[in-house]
Write a protein that holds these residues in place. Structure first.
Motif, PDB file in Angstrom:
ATOM      1  N   LEU A 143       0.796  -1.224   0.000  1.00  0.00           N
ATOM      2  CA  LEU A 143       0.000   0.000   0.000  1.00  0.00           C
ATOM      3  C   LEU A 143       0.831   1.277   0.000  1.00  0.00           C
ATOM      4  CD1 LEU A 143      -2.864   1.122  -0.015  1.00  0.00           C
ATOM      5  CD2 LEU A 143      -2.782   1.181   2.484  1.00  0.00           C
ATOM      6  N   ASP A 144       0.611   2.066  -1.053  1.00  0.00           N
ATOM      7  CA  ASP A 144       1.179   3.410  -1.154  1.00  0.00           C
ATOM      8  C   ASP A 144       0.014   4.316  -1.527  1.00  0.00           C
ATOM      9  OD1 ASP A 144       2.341   5.837  -2.089  1.00  0.00           O
ATOM     10  OD2 ASP A 144       4.256   4.807  -2.330  1.00  0.00           O
ATOM     11  N   ILE A 145      -0.539   4.974  -0.549  1.00  0.00           N
ATOM     12  CA  ILE A 145      -1.780   5.716  -0.725  1.00  0.00           C
ATOM     13  C   ILE A 145      -1.659   6.828  -1.760  1.00  0.00           C
ATOM     14  CG2 ILE A 145      -1.297   7.326   1.160  1.00  0.00           C
ATOM     15  CD1 ILE A 145      -4.724   5.806   0.213  1.00  0.00           C
ATOM     16  N   PHE A 146      -0.484   7.426  -1.868  1.00  0.00           N
ATOM     17  CA  PHE A 146      -0.329   8.562  -2.776  1.00  0.00           C
ATOM     18  C   PHE A 146      -0.240   8.117  -4.232  1.00  0.00           C
ATOM     19  CE2 PHE A 146       1.333  10.054   1.329  1.00  0.00           C
ATOM     20  CZ  PHE A 146       0.443  11.088   1.538  1.00  0.00           C
ATOM     21  N   ILE A 147       0.473   7.039  -4.499  1.00  0.00           N
ATOM     22  CA  ILE A 147       0.479   6.484  -5.853  1.00  0.00           C
ATOM     23  C   ILE A 147      -0.911   5.966  -6.191  1.00  0.00           C
ATOM     24  CG2 ILE A 147       1.400   4.621  -7.296  1.00  0.00           C
ATOM     25  CD1 ILE A 147       4.044   4.912  -5.911  1.00  0.00           C
ATOM     26  N   LEU A 148      -1.596   5.407  -5.200  1.00  0.00           N
ATOM     27  CA  LEU A 148      -2.928   4.848  -5.408  1.00  0.00           C
ATOM     28  C   LEU A 148      -3.947   5.927  -5.768  1.00  0.00           C
ATOM     29  CD1 LEU A 148      -4.947   2.492  -5.241  1.00  0.00           C
ATOM     30  CD2 LEU A 148      -5.149   2.949  -2.786  1.00  0.00           C
ATOM     31  N   ILE A 149      -3.962   7.019  -5.035  1.00  0.00           N
ATOM     32  CA  ILE A 149      -4.975   8.058  -5.247  1.00  0.00           C
ATOM     33  C   ILE A 149      -4.896   8.653  -6.649  1.00  0.00           C
ATOM     34  CG2 ILE A 149      -5.680  10.388  -4.584  1.00  0.00           C
ATOM     35  CD1 ILE A 149      -5.005   9.660  -1.693  1.00  0.00           C
TER      36      ILE A 149
END
Length: 242
Positions: A188-194
Motif C-alpha cells: 500500500l502506497d496511498i499517494f500512488i494509489l490516489i
C-alpha cells in the motif's frame, strides 16, 4: 510461491514500460518541429509542467523520503531526461520570446523545487511526514495531468466527433493508471494509489466517450487543427505518472 515484493516489482516494471511509451508519445510532434524548423503553434507549458512533476516524483522515491521505491525513481528519471530533450528542441526552434519563456520557467521551477524540498527535509525528520508532504505535492500535479484530457471531452460532446481524441493515448493512460494502481495496492502506497486510481477513472470516461461518438465521427474530414496536438501533449507528457 510468488512473494508480494516480487509481484510488486513485476507490476512496477510493466508500469515503467507503459510510462516510457507515454513519455515518448510527443516524438512525432518534435520530429515535425525539427523538420519545419519552427515550433508553430505548439505550447511549451506541458513539458515544463512535466519536468516539475518528474522531479518531485524522483524526490518522493529517494531512500531518505520513501524507501523501496526504486521503480518510481527510474521511470521518472528517464522521463525527466526525455522532457529536457524536448525542451532543448523547443528552445532551439522557438523565437526569442519563446526561449525566454523556457529559461524563466525552468529557473522558477528550480527555485520552487529547492525551497519546497529544503523546507520539507529540514522540518520533517521522519519518513512518514516526508512521505506525506511530498506525496500530497506529487498527487496534486499528477491529478492535474491525468485530468487534462477532460478538456477535450467537452469538444467531443459538442461536435459529436472523436477526431481530436486520440484513442491509443487514452488507452495507454488507462493501462498506465491501472498498472500503477495495482502496484500501489500490492504494498500500500496511498499517494500512488490516489492519483493513478483517479487517472484510471478519467481514462475510462474518455474511452466510454470515444465508444459513444466513434460512429458519429465524419470519416471524410481532413481538418488540421494546430491546437489538437497541444491537447495530446498535455495528456501524454504526464507519466511521471506513478
Amino acid at each position: 510461491m510468488v512473494t508480494a515484493e516480487a509481484a510488486r516489482n513485476v507490476v512496477g516494471i510493466i508500469g515503467n514500460v507503459i510510462s516510457f511509451f507515454l513519455f515518448a508519445s510527443p516524438c512525432p510532434t518534435f520530429y515535425r518541429i525539427i523538420k519545419n524548423k519552427s515550433v508553430e503553434e505548439f505550447q511549451v507549458y506541458p513539458y515544463l509542467f512535466t519536468v516539475l512533476n518528474c522531479i518531485f516524483w524522483i524526490i518522493y522515491g529517494l531512500p531518505f523520503v520513501h524507501p523501496d521505491s526504486l521503480l518510481v525513481v527510474t521511470i521518472n528519471g528517464v522521463g525527466l531526461v526525455m522532457e529536457l530533450i524536448y525542451l532543448c528542441i523547443f528552445f532551439t526552434y522557438a523565437p526569442n520570446k519563446g526561449r525566454k519563456k523556457v529559461v524563466y520557467w525552468l529557473c522558477g521551477e528550480v527555485v520552487f523545487i529547492a525551497v519546497v524540498s529544503l523546507v520539507v527535509l529540514l522540518v520533517f525528520h521522519d519518513h512518514n511526514r516526508r512521505i506525506l508532504a511530498f506525496g500530497i505535492i506529487c498527487d496534486v500535479f499528477n491529478i492535474i495531468m491525468y485530468g487534462s484530457p477532460l478538456i477535450i471531452m467537452k469538444k467531443v460532446i459538442t461536435t459529436k466527433s472523436v477526431e481530436y481524441m486520440p484513442f491509443y493515448l487514452s488507452l495507454a493512460n488507462f493501462l498506465n493508471g491501472c498498472v500503477w494502481t495495482a502496484y500501489a495496492l500490492i504494498k500500500l502506497d496511498i499517494f500512488i494509489l490516489i492519483s493513478n486510481g483517479l487517472g484510471a477513472l478519467a481514462a475510462t470516461a474518455q474511452l466510454i466517450l470515444y465508444g459513444c461518438y466513434f460512429r458519429s465521427t465524419p470519416r471524410d474530414e481532413k481538418v488540421v487543427d494546430a491546437k489538437a496536438p497541444q491537447i495530446q501533449l498535455a495528456v501524454s507528457d504526464g507519466p511521471g505518472r506513478v
